[in-house]
Scaffold this active site. Structure first.
Site: not given
Length: 476
Positions: A285, A336
């Site tokens: 991220h 993810d």
């Protein structure tokens, strides 16, 4: 399970070759280990070749996955939802998982990945123990052994034909200065020392069962909020230096604020204090990082794993991908939480995010996007990259340039128009793994997903009944 023999040759109607653009009639020789031996363009197919129709590209490497999150797709948007309400739903699903349920769901999720072009995956795994925190292998005969969950994921990957880097994750706290919450108990080994011991045992078990090109073990720290600083120091001192190391980093502003209050440093700064920022590190991220964090990560050679569709779905924000690239950082892509499982949409979302952030077009060209999807993801896993070059993994994905979505597109620019629906074939190690959205061994991933999610739903509902009964009794 059907076992397919390795293909000796793969013939591509068109293929993207390094430095040459898209070339016609490309024939690839594949060695017995599944790596490219030679590449020749402008030659006809021969009997026995695996045929890839359309335009073939190096397959994508998924650098960040939580397989069980696939069960949450389309279910976390009630009243808008937030990251934190999404997390509560995730904990309910995690609490219901058993090794059998997880193997079934992960098999389906990995099969879905393969059919759209992901041929390797870094599984960020932290559901280690029974829901009450008791390690597997410490109960009666119905227990499945000390690495029940981890080996379930390995079996799932092998069935789906995807290369797995199993990132065994250290998760010890519910936040800075907080004990694990009830929904987090099965994630924790209690101390970094016990996690390191279990990690070593897991590595020995996996290496005895699978070749490294098929299943390998890496390490992860869930986040700086989930591993206290004194435990970070233990990991930094004792983690074997040959292992890839991943961490969720600066996903939420709240994480940065909490870290600054607790330590006086940003999450990146805290990792640097303990010598954990280096070229084996992959940060996931990195949406809310400072300029000095970007510079430090890039200088160390860390990989920055961006998950654009997840970051959009959870309203995390648009990460500074262009700033990272400008600083020289290596970039990779991950799915993810699997709100989307499609390397083509992840590539496009990366470019679109930069356009939205800057108000300009043209940040990542098509070849750069394919490089991020393939080379960056492989680097994050410590694997050989897929591609049309001797010594590279013979992992390819081909798309139809004449579908309703791609019609009229330049062959070189399909990264800007294709989706997983357009994938005509996927090859892993020279073996045909999927054709037109159907897995060659497991069939239609949709059927697998429907069945697996239904069974997980039943287990989730069953665990909720005692909780509701307890609340009713207490209220009366």
């Amino acid at each position: 399970m059907t076992v397919l023999a390795a293909a000796r040759w793969v013939w591509c109607e068109y293929a993207l070759l390094d430095g040459r653009g898209v070339c016609a009639a490309v024939r690839v020789e594949v060695d017995a280990a599944g790596y490219v031996h030679s590449v020749v363009a402008g030659v006809p197919a021969q009997d026995g070749d695996v045929l890839l129709h359309g335009v073939a590209f190096p397959a994508a490497a998924n650098a960040h996955s939580h397989a069980f999150h696939r069960a949450l797709r389309g279910r976390t948007h009630d009243h808008g939802g937030t990251f934190w309400t999404w997390r509560d739903t995730m904990y309910r699903a995690a609490a219901a998982l058993t090794p059998g349920l997880y193997e079934e769901l992960a098999t389906a999720a990995y099969a879905e990945m393969v059919t759209v072009g992901w041929t390797s995956v870094a599984e960020f795994h932290y559901v280690h123990h029974h829901p009450d925190g008791t390690p597997y292998g410490e109960r009666d005969a119905d227990d499945a052994g000390p690495h029940a969950m981890e080996l379930a994921l390995a079996r799932a990957a092998v069935r789906a034909g995807i290369r797995l880097t199993l990132l065994d994750t250290c998760y010890l706290a519910g936040g800075f200065g907080q004990h694990p919450e009830e929904g987090q108990r099965r994630f924790s080994d209690g101390t970094a020392e016990r996690w390191l011991e279990r990690l070593a045992s897991l590595r020995a078990s996996v290496s005895g069962l699978y070749p490294e090109h098929q299943v390998s073990v890496g390490a992860a720290i869930h986040s700086v909020r989930a591993v206290p600083e004194d435990q970070l120091a233990v990991i930094a001192e004792h983690l074997p230096p040959d292992l890839p190391l991943h961490i969720h980093l600066s996903e939420q502003p709240a994480e940065n604020d909490d870290c600054l209050r607790a330590t006086g440093l940003t999450p990146t700064g805290l990792l640097r204090r303990h010598g954990l920022v280096g070229n084996r590190l992959s940060v996931v991220h990195a949406t809310h990082v400072r300029e000095e964090d970007i510079a430090a990560l890039a200088a160390a050679g860390a990989v920055v794993v961006l998950c654009p569709t997840t970051e959009a779905d959870l309203a995390d924000g648009i990460g500074p991908a262009g700033d990272f690239r400008g600083a020289g950082a290596r970039l990779a892509l991950g799915t993810d939480q699997h709100a989307v499982v499609d390397p083509w949409l992840e590539m496009r979302a990366l470019e679109h995010g930069e356009r939205l952030r800057t108000g300009r077009r043209g940040h990542f060209g098509p070849e750069a996007l394919h490089g991020i999807a393939a080379l960056g993801g492989a680097a994050a896993q410590g694997r050989r990259c897929a591609g049309f070059r001797p010594g590279f993994a013979a992992d390819f994905m081909a798309v139809d340039p004449h579908s309703a979505r791609t019609a009229g597109s330049s062959r070189e620019q399909l990264a800007y128009s294709a989706t997983g629906q357009d994938v005509t074939g996927v090859v892993v190690g020279g073996v045909l793994a999927a054709r037109n959205g159907v897995h060659t061994v497991l069939g239609d991933p949709a059927d697998l997903l429907v069945a697996a999610i239904a069974r997980l739903d039943e287990a989730t509902e069953a665990q909720d009944v005692p909780a509701r009964d307890h609340q009713t009794a207490g209220g009366s």
